[in-house]
Design a protein around this motif. Structure first.
Motif, short mmCIF file in Angstrom:
data_model
loop_
_atom_site.label_atom_id
_atom_site.label_comp_id
_atom_site.label_asym_id
_atom_site.label_seq_id
_atom_site.Cartn_x
_atom_site.Cartn_y
_atom_site.Cartn_z
N GLU A 118 -62.54 7.51 -6.19
CA GLU A 118 -63.11 6.67 -5.03
C GLU A 118 -62.88 5.12 -5.04
N ALA A 119 -63.41 4.60 -6.28
CA ALA A 119 -63.46 3.29 -6.48
C ALA A 119 -62.35 2.29 -6.19
N GLN A 120 -61.20 3.32 -6.23
CA GLN A 120 -59.69 2.68 -5.92
C GLN A 120 -59.81 2.05 -4.48
N PHE A 121 -60.41 2.84 -3.71
CA PHE A 121 -60.23 2.43 -2.14
C PHE A 121 -60.85 1.03 -2.12
N GLY A 122 -61.98 0.39 -3.20
CA GLY A 122 -62.53 -0.72 -3.03
C GLY A 122 -62.23 -1.55 -1.96
N PRO A 123 -61.67 -2.76 -2.05
CA PRO A 123 -61.40 -3.80 -1.12
C PRO A 123 -60.08 -3.43 -0.42
N VAL A 124 -59.38 -2.45 -0.60
CA VAL A 124 -58.00 -2.45 -0.07
C VAL A 124 -58.44 -1.85 1.43
N LEU A 125 -59.50 -1.35 1.66
CA LEU A 125 -59.60 -0.69 3.22
C LEU A 125 -60.25 -1.78 4.11
N GLU A 126 -60.72 -3.08 3.48
CA GLU A 126 -61.35 -3.99 4.21
C GLU A 126 -60.27 -4.46 5.25
N GLY A 127 -60.63 -4.48 6.72
CA GLY A 127 -59.84 -4.89 7.67
C GLY A 127 -58.55 -4.11 7.99
N CYS A 128 -58.47 -2.81 7.28
CA CYS A 128 -57.35 -1.93 7.58
C CYS A 128 -57.33 -1.46 8.92
N LYS A 129 -55.86 -1.77 9.42
CA LYS A 129 -55.65 -1.27 10.85
C LYS A 129 -55.21 0.01 11.02
N LEU A 130 -54.65 0.67 10.15
CA LEU A 130 -54.37 2.01 10.24
C LEU A 130 -54.15 2.72 8.93
N PHE A 131 -54.99 3.68 8.76
CA PHE A 131 -55.15 4.54 7.56
C PHE A 131 -54.51 5.96 7.93
N HIS A 132 -53.32 6.26 6.90
CA HIS A 132 -52.50 7.31 7.30
C HIS A 132 -53.04 8.38 6.54
N VAL A 133 -53.05 9.66 6.85
CA VAL A 133 -53.41 10.77 5.99
C VAL A 133 -52.20 11.96 6.05
N ALA A 134 -51.47 11.84 4.78
CA ALA A 134 -50.33 13.00 4.88
C ALA A 134 -50.86 14.22 4.41
N GLY A 135 -50.74 15.26 5.26
CA GLY A 135 -51.27 16.69 4.72
C GLY A 135 -51.12 16.94 3.46
N VAL A 149 -64.13 10.06 3.08
CA VAL A 149 -64.68 8.77 2.71
C VAL A 149 -64.02 7.78 3.26
N ALA A 150 -62.62 7.76 3.08
CA ALA A 150 -61.76 6.67 3.43
C ALA A 150 -61.58 6.46 4.99
N ILE A 151 -61.53 7.70 5.75
CA ILE A 151 -61.50 7.57 7.22
C ILE A 151 -62.93 7.09 7.65
N GLY A 152 -64.05 7.58 7.19
CA GLY A 152 -65.25 6.98 7.70
C GLY A 152 -65.10 5.55 7.54
N ARG A 153 -64.74 5.06 6.41
CA ARG A 153 -64.95 3.42 6.27
C ARG A 153 -64.02 2.62 7.35
N VAL A 154 -62.72 3.20 7.32
CA VAL A 154 -61.68 2.60 8.40
C VAL A 154 -62.16 2.55 9.75
N LYS A 155 -62.71 3.87 10.10
CA LYS A 155 -63.29 3.78 11.59
C LYS A 155 -64.26 2.96 11.89
N ALA A 156 -65.14 2.98 10.80
CA ALA A 156 -66.47 1.82 11.06
C ALA A 156 -66.01 0.68 11.04
N GLY A 157 -64.96 0.10 10.51
CA GLY A 157 -64.00 -1.19 10.63
C GLY A 157 -63.31 -1.10 11.61
N GLY A 158 -63.10 -0.37 12.64
CA GLY A 158 -62.35 -0.47 13.91
C GLY A 158 -60.98 -0.34 13.73
N GLY A 159 -60.72 0.37 12.50
CA GLY A 159 -59.24 0.82 12.41
C GLY A 159 -58.80 2.10 13.29
N ARG A 160 -57.50 2.46 13.05
CA ARG A 160 -57.00 3.70 13.49
C ARG A 160 -56.49 4.90 12.46
#
Ligand code: ATP
Ligand code: MG
Length: 311
Positions: A118-135, A149-160
């Motif tokens: 999880e720690a690898q998501f560190g700063p990279v999700l900051e300001g992320c506009k789009l987070f993609h989930v491949a099934g 966890v990543a989706i929660g962070r991206v949504k909270a930052g206004g990303g899609r």
């Protein structure tokens, strides 16, 4: 700040060189080719000029070094790809049959990429506009939790959030998987299913009902990938259908990821859906015309040239 981020497998792919060569028989294989749905997606996003990062892990081996070098060369931010000393880089073997079907053997859940922290998501999700989930990346409870966890962070930052379900019926029968995927749908903005994946996922027979159910869950755009037949696009206001570009299909693997990444990246750059669909269709068609899953990703200039020469 990284515009587009995804996570999951990056792998070395080997292809049987003969049609109808069974994976259990001795034969020749071509490879290693760079592959893995999230890796192809992010490679295509970077080629279109967005800042793009892959969160993954490889082993301390030649496959891992080849993959990281290749992504880097294509412009991907690889700083969130861990190199794990005691793990082996994921791999896949594929063979094609003359009826168009394929067989795979995957070393993914037992490969380095299963150990993403999880720690690898560190700063990279900051300001992320789009987070993609491949099934395909949701192959364990750990990976599903990372997505959540990543989706929660991206949504909270206004990303899609974009989601390519890539589900098979057998996968949905595993405990908790259907619930997890349905939960994911309610966080999804852009949904990218192919064939009957959406029907299977929301348990609705008719396309119109399946689409309605997805909108009810909170999805705002749906692009149905239809192989050589092109694609169908739904938003709240209606449906748009585009035929596929006419090309010779050499290797279908990776088309869906190049298509999805092109649509999502251009949308996040502000392009209208109607135009992004044409580019995505061109990206998918270009991908199937080339051997090797990641060999088929394209730059904006290549897509413009493709569209000009196929219209
Ligand atoms: P994948 O095999 O990577 O999982 P997918 O099933 O997710 O792919 P497809 O529908 O096979 O997705 O392909 C994605 C897009 O690529 C299609 O919507 C279409 O635009 C394009 N495409 C795929 N196959 C062809 C083809 N034979 N000719 C022209 N375009 C194609
Ligand atoms: Mg397909």
């Amino acid at each position: 700040m990284t515009d587009i981020v995804t996570f999951g497998e990056v792998l070395a792919e080997f292809m049987a060189t003969r049609i109808n060569q069974r994976l259990g028989e001795a034969g020749q294989f071509a490879g290693p080719y760079p592959g893995g749905a999230p890796a192809i997606f992010i490679d295509q996003a970077a080629k279109l000029g967005s800042t793009a990062a892959l969160v993954s892990a490889v082993g301390d081996d030649d496959f891992g070094r080849m993959l990281v070098e290749r992504l880097k060369a294509d412009g991907v931010d690889t700083s969130s790809i861990a190199t794990l000393a005691d793990e082996t880089t994921a791999s896949a073997f594929v063979t094609y049959y003359d009826d168009g079907s394929r067989d795979f053997i995957f070393n993914i859940a037992n490969g380095a990429c299963a150990r993403i922290a999880e720690a690898q998501f560190g700063p990279v999700l900051e300001g992320c506009k789009l987070f993609h989930v491949a099934g395909t990346a949701l192959f364990s409870e750990h990976m599903i939790e990372l997505a959540r966890v990543a989706i929660g962070r991206v949504k909270a930052g206004g990303g899609r959030i974009s989601f390519d379900p890539n589900v098979r019926k057998e996968m949905l029968d595993r405990p908790g998987v259907r619930e997890a995927l349905t939960g994911l749908l309610s966080s999804t903005d852009i949904l990218l299913p192919s064939d009957d994946e959406l029907n299977v996922l929301v348990e609705r027979e008719a396309e119109s009902e399946a689409v309605a159910r997805a909108f009810e869950l909170g999805v705002s755009e749906i692009v149905l990938k239809r192989g050589g037949d092109g694609c169908r696009y739904y938003d709240g206001s209606g449906m748009r259908e585009l035929p596929g570009f006419e090309v010779e299909e050499v290797d279908p693997t990776g088309a869906g990821d190049s298509f999805g990444a092109t649509f999502c990246t251009l949308r996040s750059q502000g392009m209208a859906a109607a135009d992004a669909l044409v580019y995505a269709n061109a990206a998918g068609a270009s991908a199937v015309s080339r051997q090797g899953a990641m060999e088929g990703t394209s730059t904006r200039e290549q897509l413009d040239a493709f569209i000009a020469s196929h219209s």
